[in-house]
Design an enzyme around this catalytic site. Structure first.
Site, PDB file in Angstrom:
ATOM      1  N   THR A  78       4.133  -5.808 -12.228  1.00 59.41           N
ATOM      2  CA  THR A  78       5.444  -6.302 -12.356  1.00 59.41           C
ATOM      3  C   THR A  78       6.225  -5.708 -13.349  1.00 59.41           C
ATOM      4  O   THR A  78       7.421  -5.198 -13.406  1.00 59.41           O
ATOM      5  CB  THR A  78       5.685  -7.527 -12.086  1.00 59.41           C
ATOM      6  OG1 THR A  78       5.137  -8.418 -11.077  1.00 59.41           O
ATOM      7  CG2 THR A  78       7.271  -8.205 -12.120  1.00 59.41           C
ATOM      8  N   ASN A 156       1.600  -3.446   0.500  1.00 64.34           N
ATOM      9  CA  ASN A 156       0.631  -4.593   0.149  1.00 64.34           C
ATOM     10  C   ASN A 156       0.434  -5.347   1.566  1.00 64.34           C
ATOM     11  O   ASN A 156      -0.650  -6.157   1.780  1.00 64.34           O
ATOM     12  CB  ASN A 156       1.195  -5.513  -0.890  1.00 64.34           C
ATOM     13  CG  ASN A 156       2.703  -5.902  -0.767  1.00 64.34           C
ATOM     14  OD1 ASN A 156       3.480  -4.870  -0.685  1.00 64.34           O
ATOM     15  ND2 ASN A 156       3.153  -7.087  -0.874  1.00 64.34           N
ATOM     16  N   GLN A 184      -1.325  -1.015  -4.974  1.00 60.32           N
ATOM     17  CA  GLN A 184      -2.154  -1.305  -3.701  1.00 60.32           C
ATOM     18  C   GLN A 184      -2.923  -0.381  -3.262  1.00 60.32           C
ATOM     19  O   GLN A 184      -3.720  -0.078  -2.330  1.00 60.32           O
ATOM     20  CB  GLN A 184      -1.381  -1.996  -2.608  1.00 60.32           C
ATOM     21  CG  GLN A 184      -0.779  -3.117  -2.698  1.00 60.32           C
ATOM     22  CD  GLN A 184      -1.759  -4.324  -2.880  1.00 60.32           C
ATOM     23  OE1 GLN A 184      -2.952  -4.303  -2.608  1.00 60.32           O
ATOM     24  NE2 GLN A 184      -1.352  -5.469  -3.425  1.00 60.32           N
ATOM     25  N   THR A 242       1.550  -6.829 -29.604  1.00 56.98           N
ATOM     26  CA  THR A 242       0.176  -6.524 -29.995  1.00 56.98           C
ATOM     27  C   THR A 242      -0.615  -6.373 -28.704  1.00 56.98           C
ATOM     28  O   THR A 242      -0.508  -7.101 -27.784  1.00 56.98           O
ATOM     29  CB  THR A 242      -0.505  -7.888 -30.871  1.00 56.98           C
ATOM     30  OG1 THR A 242       0.450  -7.982 -31.911  1.00 56.98           O
ATOM     31  CG2 THR A 242      -1.846  -7.438 -31.280  1.00 56.98           C
ATOM     32  N   CYS A 330       3.314 -13.596  -2.745  1.00 52.48           N
ATOM     33  CA  CYS A 330       4.728 -14.263  -3.279  1.00 52.48           C
ATOM     34  C   CYS A 330       5.293 -14.821  -1.920  1.00 52.48           C
ATOM     35  O   CYS A 330       6.066 -15.880  -2.083  1.00 52.48           O
ATOM     36  CB  CYS A 330       5.433 -13.095  -3.757  1.00 52.48           C
ATOM     37  SG  CYS A 330       4.614 -12.131  -5.171  1.00 52.48           S
TER      38      CYS A 330
HETATM   39  N1  PLP Z   1       3.667  -3.937  -6.558  1.00 58.71           N
HETATM   40  C1  PLP Z   1       2.828  -4.207  -5.465  1.00 58.71           C
HETATM   41  C2  PLP Z   1       2.707  -3.413  -4.093  1.00 58.71           C
HETATM   42  C3  PLP Z   1       1.965  -5.475  -5.413  1.00 58.71           C
HETATM   43  O1  PLP Z   1       1.219  -5.601  -4.520  1.00 58.71           O
HETATM   44  C4  PLP Z   1       2.058  -6.278  -6.413  1.00 58.71           C
HETATM   45  C5  PLP Z   1       1.398  -7.481  -6.586  1.00 58.71           C
HETATM   46  O2  PLP Z   1       1.175  -8.253  -5.543  1.00 58.71           O
HETATM   47  C6  PLP Z   1       2.831  -6.002  -7.716  1.00 58.71           C
HETATM   48  C7  PLP Z   1       3.654  -4.778  -7.539  1.00 58.71           C
HETATM   49  C8  PLP Z   1       2.970  -6.844  -8.887  1.00 58.71           C
HETATM   50  O3  PLP Z   1       1.685  -6.943  -9.652  1.00 58.71           O
HETATM   51  P1  PLP Z   1       1.427  -7.840 -10.678  1.00 58.71           P
HETATM   52  O4  PLP Z   1       0.875  -9.106  -9.876  1.00 58.71           O
HETATM   53  O5  PLP Z   1       0.466  -7.450 -11.717  1.00 58.71           O
HETATM   54  O6  PLP Z   1       2.749  -8.130 -11.279  1.00 58.71           O
END
Ligand code: PLP
Length: 401
Positions: A78, A156, A184, A242, A330
């Site tokens: 993210t 995803n 993914q 850090t 999510c």
């Molecule tokens: N992008 C995609 C396509 C994802 O599937 C995900 C997590 O499900 C993310 C971004 C976000 O990654 P993170 O969980 O490391 O923040």
């Protein structure tokens, strides 16, 4: 606890993965004895810095980057997605247009919604009923005002792969920065940043057997981007704070292992996924595949069951020790069908009954056999109590089981 509950069959690897034993071994000393700060003058910390350099090399090799310098360690996928977009638009202040797709992860989509409120125009490129990106729409959407194109490598929820090489060529031609969310894709298909021709690319450790809380943003040398965080000089000022040294060591080792196991994903893991999918589609006439059958990462299948609720299927599977998902991690928890299935135009009755099974190299044939043995009871019971199915039955449709 029943006998069935003692067994865990984990088929939710697109949500997160188990830390591989080799990765845990590699990171453990950095959680215990080697706790020095890599920025220190003393050798106790400085030596840790040498291990970080090695991890950077491992990740650079995994992505086919020209230079280790192009690898920036972040906190999550993210954060990398946000940094790519925010960092680019803050450099190109006079451009007010962003191109992305309707089926991106919320890490991109929520940010784009916020940027719309701030005055940006965002084009959300559509997908077809199989989840393929509409390349004509994408080509037409790009203008001289476009600050960045951000498109995922693999979705995803469906696993469908997007033509990032083609988009990379288009962006190059038009001089527009291109970010790829490859979260993914990592570990499932090869990622070669030079073949893609992207300027920025995101991966996240916990999706390929490193722990949670470590991400990478690949930044091609010469890419114009401003930092999003301000602080110390870590990561050459591109991501101060850090370093998460155990996490960085872990994602380095996980990158190495992912390259070594790639062929297993295209052989054994794909065969197990295909067996699960084929048997479900054959056995349950009220089921169908969501997403392009051929152009997918090898570990994912998304299956819609007409007339029944995905959440109910998940709860019954959970009682049998089977972990799957009804969409992205999510969006599950909300009763709305996922934005991905809605963008594909999947009908309401089956979008609600869609289940994503995502495998890893730790899944066995026995695990798949177990899921297939449990499903008829689960689906049959839910059909019996389904008000949608009851209505069809009264109109003379035979029971699909
Ligand atoms: N992008 C995609 C396509 C994802 O599937 C995900 C997590 O499900 C993310 C971004 C976000 O990654 P993170 O969980 O490391 O923040």
């Amino acid at each position: 606890m029943t006998a069935a509950m003692e067994r865990i069959v984990y088929l939710d690897n697109n949500a997160t993965t188990m830390v591989a034993p080799e990765v845990l071994d590699a990171m453990m000393p950095f959680l215990t004895d080697r706790y020095g700060n890599p920025s220190s003058i003393h050798s106790f910390g400085g030596n840790v810095g040498k291990h970080l350099d090695r991890a950077r090399e491992q990740v650079a090799a995994f992505l086919g980057a020209d230079q280790d310098y192009e690898i920036v360690f972040t906190g999550t996928g993210t954060e990398s997605d946000n940094t790519a977009i925010l960092g680019t638009i803050s450099y190109y202040r006079d451009r007010k247009h962003i191109v992305t797709s309707r089926v991106e992860h919320p890490a991109v989509l929520s940010l784009c919604k916020k940027l719309e409120r701030d005055g940006y125009t965002v084009t959300y490129v559509p997908v077809d009923s199989e989840g393929n990106l509409d390349m004509t729409a994408l080509r037409e959407s790009v203008t001289d005002d476009t600050a960045i194109v951000s498109i995922m490598y693999a979705n995803n929820e469906t696993g469908v792969i997007f033509p990032v090489q083609e988009i990379g060529a288009l962006c190059r031609e038009r001089g527009i920065p291109f970010h790829v969310d490859a979260v993914q894709a990592a570990g499932k298909i090869p990622i070669r940043v030079n073949d893609i021709g992207c300027d920025l690319l995101t991966i996240s450790g916990h999706k390929f057997h490193a722990p949670k809380g470590i991400g990478v943003l690949y930044v091609r040398r010469g890419t114009r981007i401003r930092p999003v965080l301000y602080g110390g000089h870590q990561e050459k000022g591109r991501r101060p704070g850090t370093e998460n040294t155990p996490g960085i060591i872990a994602i380095g080792r996980a990158s190495q292992l992912a390259s070594e196991h790639l062929s297993e994903y295209h052989g054994r893991v794909r065969a197990l996924r295909d067996k699960l999918e084929r048997d479900i589609l054959k056995r349950f006439p009220n089921s169908h595949l969501n997403g392009n059958r051929d152009n997918r990462v090898p570990n994912t299948t998304n299956i819609g069951f007409d007339y029944i609720e995905g959440e109910a299927i998940l709860l019954y599977l959970d009682r049998h020790g089977i972990a799957a998902s009804s969409g992205s991690a999510c969006s599950s928890g909300s009763l709305e069908p996922s934005h991905v299935l809605r963008a594909m135009g999947v009908p309401f009755t089956s979008a609600h009954g869609s289940i994503r099974f995502s495998l890893s190299r730790f899944v066995t044939e026995d695990d798949i056999g177990y899921v297939l043995s449990v499903l008829p009871e689960v689906v049959g019971r839910l059909l019996e109590i389904s008000p949608f199915w009851d209505k069809e039955k009264r109109q003379g449709k035979p029971m699909p089981l």
